[in-house]
Design a protein around this motif. Structure first.
Motif, PDB file in Angstrom:
ATOM      1  N   TYR A   1      30.039  15.307   3.175  1.00 15.72           N
ATOM      2  CA  TYR A   1      30.378  16.092   4.376  1.00 15.72           C
ATOM      3  C   TYR A   1      31.488  15.375   5.147  1.00 15.72           C
ATOM      4  O   TYR A   1      31.358  15.104   6.340  1.00 15.72           O
ATOM      5  CB  TYR A   1      29.158  16.301   5.279  1.00 15.72           C
TER       6      TYR A   1
ATOM      7  N   PRO B   1      25.996  18.649   8.775  1.00 15.31           N
ATOM      8  CA  PRO B   1      25.982  19.461   9.991  1.00 15.31           C
ATOM      9  C   PRO B   1      24.612  19.408  10.663  1.00 15.31           C
ATOM     10  O   PRO B   1      23.683  18.756  10.167  1.00 15.31           O
ATOM     11  CB  PRO B   1      26.310  20.874   9.489  1.00 15.31           C
ATOM     12  N   ARG B   2      24.469  20.127  11.772  1.00 11.78           N
ATOM     13  CA  ARG B   2      23.245  20.050  12.576  1.00 11.78           C
ATOM     14  C   ARG B   2      21.985  20.423  11.797  1.00 11.78           C
ATOM     15  O   ARG B   2      20.895  19.942  12.104  1.00 11.78           O
ATOM     16  CB  ARG B   2      23.366  20.953  13.809  1.00 11.78           C
ATOM     17  N   VAL B   3      22.124  21.276  10.793  1.00 11.02           N
ATOM     18  CA  VAL B   3      20.942  21.700  10.029  1.00 11.02           C
ATOM     19  C   VAL B   3      20.462  20.626   9.060  1.00 11.02           C
ATOM     20  O   VAL B   3      19.422  20.780   8.421  1.00 11.02           O
ATOM     21  CB  VAL B   3      21.220  23.002   9.252  1.00 11.02           C
ATOM     22  N   GLY B   4      21.204  19.533   8.954  1.00 13.10           N
ATOM     23  CA  GLY B   4      20.814  18.469   8.026  1.00 13.10           C
ATOM     24  C   GLY B   4      21.256  18.763   6.608  1.00 13.10           C
ATOM     25  O   GLY B   4      22.054  19.670   6.350  1.00 13.10           O
TER      26      GLY B   4
ATOM     27  N   SER C   1      24.192  11.354  12.010  1.00 11.61           N
ATOM     28  CA  SER C   1      23.629  12.647  12.380  1.00 11.61           C
ATOM     29  C   SER C   1      24.006  13.062  13.792  1.00 11.61           C
ATOM     30  O   SER C   1      24.090  12.235  14.697  1.00 11.61           O
ATOM     31  CB  SER C   1      22.097  12.599  12.274  1.00 11.61           C
TER      32      SER C   1
ATOM     33  N   SER D   1      16.520  15.449  14.937  1.00 14.32           N
ATOM     34  CA  SER D   1      15.311  16.080  14.401  1.00 14.32           C
ATOM     35  C   SER D   1      15.476  16.419  12.920  1.00 14.32           C
ATOM     36  O   SER D   1      14.576  16.175  12.115  1.00 14.32           O
ATOM     37  CB  SER D   1      14.943  17.333  15.195  1.00 14.32           C
ATOM     38  N   THR D   2      16.634  16.972  12.538  1.00 16.28           N
ATOM     39  CA  THR D   2      16.850  17.262  11.119  1.00 16.28           C
ATOM     40  C   THR D   2      17.101  15.971  10.334  1.00 16.28           C
ATOM     41  O   THR D   2      16.737  15.877   9.160  1.00 16.28           O
ATOM     42  CB  THR D   2      18.014  18.242  10.917  1.00 16.28           C
TER      43      THR D   2
ATOM     44  N   ASN E   1      22.059  15.590  14.932  1.00 18.00           N
ATOM     45  CA  ASN E   1      20.781  16.246  15.251  1.00 18.00           C
ATOM     46  C   ASN E   1      19.664  15.358  14.725  1.00 18.00           C
ATOM     47  O   ASN E   1      19.344  15.387  13.532  1.00 18.00           O
ATOM     48  CB  ASN E   1      20.719  17.637  14.624  1.00 18.00           C
TER      49      ASN E   1
ATOM     50  N   HIS F   1      20.926  19.880   2.610  1.00 17.84           N
ATOM     51  CA  HIS F   1      20.211  20.833   1.770  1.00 17.84           C
ATOM     52  C   HIS F   1      19.165  20.067   0.956  1.00 17.84           C
ATOM     53  O   HIS F   1      19.424  18.938   0.506  1.00 17.84           O
ATOM     54  CB  HIS F   1      21.193  21.545   0.834  1.00 17.84           C
TER      55      HIS F   1
ATOM     56  N   ARG G   1      13.698  14.661   9.542  1.00 18.57           N
ATOM     57  CA  ARG G   1      13.112  15.421   8.434  1.00 18.57           C
ATOM     58  C   ARG G   1      13.622  14.894   7.087  1.00 18.57           C
ATOM     59  O   ARG G   1      12.840  14.687   6.152  1.00 18.57           O
ATOM     60  CB  ARG G   1      13.489  16.903   8.585  1.00 18.57           C
ATOM     61  N   ASP G   2      14.942  14.648   7.004  1.00 18.34           N
ATOM     62  CA  ASP G   2      15.522  14.140   5.762  1.00 18.34           C
ATOM     63  C   ASP G   2      15.090  12.694   5.497  1.00 18.34           C
ATOM     64  O   ASP G   2      14.861  12.306   4.342  1.00 18.34           O
ATOM     65  CB  ASP G   2      17.047  14.229   5.816  1.00 18.34           C
TER      66      ASP G   2
END
Length: 470
Positions: A329, A401-404, A425, A429-430, A427, A406, A433-434
């Motif tokens: 990214y 990106p903000r969604v983390g 990051s 929170s994502t 974000n 894939h 999660r990762d």
């Protein structure tokens, strides 16, 4: 007694939660209230009811927190640009760090990972190098006007920022403290000029009118200053006199561009672009590299703090002689070039085609020959064949990106088992999660929150991961 939508409640705010909302409890139920600070006692109205929490609209601050301060800007409580101006900056940084740590502990389940205090920004105000203002035929009303029993006319040549959640109404700014002071002065001048010369604002409903956006960019390390005027039509007889007047009033301006967006899309990227004065770009630096920044190109919004963010990422990478670095990214290649100074070879991977073109251009302009860029969707191009072609990475940096990331990319990283991994990051929170998934293979040693956007709830974070010994 269960809370109900529309019910008024009184509560004390005990913490700062995600997206800058204050949180307290009523009868054991968590209630989130925008515009509050820890320590406030407030009255609010429940506007959203969920199984485990409620959201309330702030009606009154009954007793203010001892931390609460008077915002510098008169628009702070209405504008979406500065949601935390009612808190001292030191407290903002503290709460941002707490937010990152909460995500690392609660979502990622990493109880042993060190989360450092937030790396604060040196500039609390005037730190942005880019502001995009909008024009409209409708202005956002003040709270007093909204509550008035009498009719209030909202029609006006409004210039400023979109009211939160509204595409059609603009908060008609009287001041703004996010970019250099010249930025608002130019906006104010353009607004007055248009009113004086009967140049209409664009109407989002009828798609008529002329003035759509005003984008202002300034360089941190050079004197370059850009004004980009976005209009609904190509009218040189209107736009050139405005450009000439701006140059006379503001000698600091080094280039003026006219983007012509004659479509219904609200974007500031024009179908046609004309350079009215100067080279059509500005030049800035990050680290030891220079970047030509065109009107619609991405560049880190806080130049100085971006350098600090990149320094954290490079330190966490612990680059050694001969290292091959993958930058996932990679955007326009700013971080890839920053890493190239100490790496043997860097490969940047990015989905957006124009960003990859810019990245290649930036590498060529800076005469950096140990960086390559590949365009494509991360989950599709990040394959065994790529590793065979470019070599196995010693270090991998991911800045999604903000969604983390894939899930396929996360799984690929777990399979690849790169010795050193750095997760950047926007974000937490994502990211958490990762990190939970990656912790099956990697040890998450430490996380550094970095504040890129003072006066807002946004916070970046950098995580240092190392492959677990088998």
């Amino acid at each position: 007694m269960a809370l109900k939508k529309g019910q008024e409640v009184t509560l004390t705010i005990t913490g700062a939660a995600f997206k800058g909302k204050g949180v307290g409890k009523v009868d054991g139920m968590a209630v989130f209230v925008h515009g509050t600070a820890p320590g406030d006692t407030v009255r609010g109205r429940i506007i959203k009811k969920k199984k485990s929490f409620c959201e309330a609209k702030l009606l009154e601050i009954i007793e203010p927190s001892t931390d609460r301060i008077e915002p510098l800007c008169q628009h702070a409580n209405v504008c979406g640009g500065c949601s935390w101006q009612h808190l001292p900056y030191a407290k903002q940084a503290e709460y941002k760090g707490q937010q990152v740590e909460d995500h690392v502990r609660r979502i990622a389940g990493l109880s042993e990972t060190k989360v450092h205090p937030t790396l604060a920004c040196d500039q609390e105000l005037y730190y942005r190098n880019k502001m995009e203002y909008s024009f409209s035929t409708r202005r956002w009303l003040t709270e007093a006007e909204i509550q008035s029993d009498e009719f209030v006319d909202d029609s006006a040549f409004a210039a400023g920022l979109h009211a939160p959640g509204r595409f059609d109404k603009i908060l008609n700014l009287n001041e703004c403290h996010l970019q250099r002071k010249e930025s608002f002065a130019i906006l104010d001048y353009v607004r007055s000029y248009c009113v004086e010369h009967d140049i209409p604002a664009y109407d989002a409903y009828t798609h008529e009118g002329f003035m759509r956006h005003l984008m202002i960019r300034n360089a941190h390390h050079t004197e370059d200053f850009m004004v980009n005027i976005v209009t609904n039509a190509d009218e040189p007889s209107i736009i050139q006199p405005l450009a000439d007047a701006l140059l006379k009033e503001f000698p600091i301006i080094s280039t003026i561009i006219n983007n012509i967006n004659d479509t219904k899309s609200p974007t500031s990227v024009g179908r046609i672009q004309k350079v009215l004065h100067g080279p059509g770009y500005i030049v800035d630096k990050i680290g030891g590299h220079s970047f030509k920044i065109h009107p619609n190109a991405f560049f880190q919004t806080n130049t100085l703090q971006a350098e600090h963010l990149y320094e954290v990422a490079r330190n966490y990478a612990d680059l050694q002689d001969g290292d091959v670095v993958y930058d996932l990214y990679c955007g326009v290649g700013t971080l890839s070039l920053f890493m190239s100074e100490k790496a043997h070879k860097v490969l940047g991977i990015e989905l957006v085609e124009v960003a990859v073109e810019n990245a290649k251009f930036n590498a060529e302009e800076n005469k950096v020959d140990n960086v390559s860029f590949v365009q494509g969707d991360m989950k599709d191009v990040f394959t065994e064949e790529m590793v065979e072609e470019f070599g196995a990475p010693d270090v991998l940096i991911t800045d999604p990106p903000r969604v983390g990331m894939h899930p396929d990319v996360v799984e690929r990283l777990k399979q690849l088992k790169v010795p050193r991994l750095v997760y950047v990051s926007c974000n937490s929170s994502t990211m958490a999660r990762d990190l939970q998934e990656l912790s099956e293979v990697y040890e998450v040693l430490e996380v550094q929150p970095v504040d890129m956007f003072p006066q807002t709830y946004h916070v970046e974070a950098v995580a240092k991961l190392r492959l677990k010994s088998s």
